[in-house]
Design an enzyme around this catalytic site. Structure first.
Site, PDB file in Angstrom:
ATOM      1  CB  SER A 150     -12.555   7.918 -16.383  1.00  0.00           C
ATOM      2  OG  SER A 150     -14.079   7.503 -16.088  1.00  0.00           O
TER       3      SER A 150
ATOM      4  CB  SER B  54     -17.220   6.798 -15.483  1.00  0.00           C
ATOM      5  OG  SER B  54     -16.783   6.254 -15.136  1.00  0.00           O
TER       6      SER B  54
ATOM      7  CE  LYS C 223     -15.691   6.019  -5.411  1.00  0.00           C
ATOM      8  NZ  LYS C 223     -15.450   4.032  -5.676  1.00  0.00           N
TER       9      LYS C 223
ATOM     10  CG  ASP D  37     -18.953   2.670  -5.865  1.00  0.00           C
ATOM     11  OD1 ASP D  37     -18.735   2.795  -6.906  1.00  0.00           O
ATOM     12  OD2 ASP D  37     -18.027   3.581  -5.074  1.00  0.00           O
TER      13      ASP D  37
ATOM     14  N   GLY E 271      -6.701  -3.265   1.081  1.00  0.00           N
ATOM     15  CA  GLY E 271      -6.890  -1.823   1.140  1.00  0.00           C
ATOM     16  C   GLY E 271      -7.901  -1.340   1.569  1.00  0.00           C
TER      17      GLY E 271
ATOM     18  N   GLY F 116      -9.763   1.472   1.402  1.00  0.00           N
ATOM     19  CA  GLY F 116     -10.603   3.464   1.067  1.00  0.00           C
ATOM     20  C   GLY F 116     -11.758   2.643   0.786  1.00  0.00           C
TER      21      GLY F 116
ATOM     22  NE  ARG G  19      -0.348   2.093   0.949  1.00  0.00           N
ATOM     23  CZ  ARG G  19      -0.526   3.539   0.582  1.00  0.00           C
ATOM     24  NH1 ARG G  19      -0.004   3.631  -1.200  1.00  0.00           N
ATOM     25  NH2 ARG G  19      -1.768   3.883   0.191  1.00  0.00           N
TER      26      ARG G  19
ATOM     27  CB  ILE H 139     -12.394  -3.783  -8.079  1.00  0.00           C
ATOM     28  CG1 ILE H 139     -11.103  -2.862  -7.013  1.00  0.00           C
ATOM     29  CG2 ILE H 139     -13.277  -3.864  -6.691  1.00  0.00           C
ATOM     30  CD1 ILE H 139     -11.678  -1.325  -7.134  1.00  0.00           C
TER      31      ILE H 139
END
Length: 282
Positions: free
Chosen positions: A15, A17, A66, A103, A128, A130, A153, A226
């Site tokens: 990360s 961040s 999350k 986000d 995706g 998530g 998936r 992303i």
């Protein structure tokens, strides 16, 4: 003593961040620290206690926390509620947790304004299902898209989520496809990779779309990845080679961090300084 902030999730060794947030706090002239605290799902409760006891003012959440983090909130903003996941927590003076989803803001703000306007009434596709995908869905509904195609998936696992989307956003048509199918990809104005495929340390030499599919794409489709590390993923690199317009995940990351600092401090940090810090450490 300075302000204390953190990022929790696992794995977070790659990360950037901490560098982004350090630059943001510095741009405001604030004395503060931002640590990456590796936290697997089974350690979440212990980590929450640690953050409360040690006087942290707020923290960010990344995969795989999350969605489960929502169970420990005392309140949440509308975007956290509607997306079903949270990535920013403000720890109030009474030690209560208030959750936000920055986000959605980050995803949307990273899209240039002219492109935002062009998406109205269009069809888009997201690979995706998530936390990042949820943020993209909410942002797209704000931009007025007509149709959102989700590629996953496991269709059975994602069907409950799609049912929720259809109930929450009745003006948008939702379709779900197996990740291996091309579904409605070729009719999309924008295709988003909201999966970790292509990420450094995970599958950096892979792409969520095949070369053949990319090659056959209409030239006006926009590819939004992303994944931000590496800065130029294989998907971005090949899309550019085939003449497609692209958006990288770095701006989303920096915008969502900027919004988090604003929530914690009440002040908006300097975006450019935060982005430079990210680029220097990628």
């Amino acid at each position: 003593m300075g302000l204390k902030f953190a990022l929790i999730g696992s794995p977070i060794g790659h990360s950037v961040s901490p560098y982004i947030h350090a630059a943001g706090l510095k741009s405001l002239g604030l004395d503060g620290t931002y640590e990456a605290l590796d936290t697997p799902a089974e350690d979440l409760i212990q980590r929450i206690k640690y953050l409360k006891v040690n006087d942290y003012k707020g923290f960010n959440i990344t995969i795989p926390l999350k969605v489960p983090m929502k169970l420990f909130l005392d309140g949440a903003d509308e975007l956290a509620n509607v997306s079903g996941c949270v990535n920013t927590i403000l720890i109030r003076d009474d030690k209560s947790f208030y959750g936000y989803n920055t986000d959605v803001y980050g995803f949307k703000t990273a899209i240039p304004e002219d492109i935002q306007k062009s998406l109205k009434s269009k069809s888009v596709s997201i690979i995706g299902t998530g936390g990042a995908s949820r943020a993209a869905v909410v942002a797209f509904t704000q931009l007025g898209v007509a149709k959102i195609n989700l590629f996953t998936r496991n269709i059975i696992n994602a069907s409950e989520l799609v049912k929720y989307y259809r109930e929450t956003f009745p003006n948008v048509e939702f379709n779900i496809f197996q990740k291996s199918s091309t579904g409605e990809l070729f009719k999309s104005a924008m295709i988003v990779n909201a999966s970790p495929v292509g990420m450094k340390g995970y599958s950096a030499d892979e792409m969520p779309l095949s070369l053949q599919v990319l090659y056959e794409m209409p030239k006006d489709v926009i590819i939004y990845d992303i994944v931000y590390n590496p800065i130029k993923t294989k998907l971005i690199e090949k899309s550019k080679e085939f003449g497609l317009q692209t958006i990288s995940g770095l701006d989303m990351l920096v915008y969502q961090a900027q919004k988090a600092i604003e929530i914690w401090t009440g002040k908006e940090p300097n975006f450019d300084k935060m982005k430079i810090a990210a680029l220097e450490n990628l």
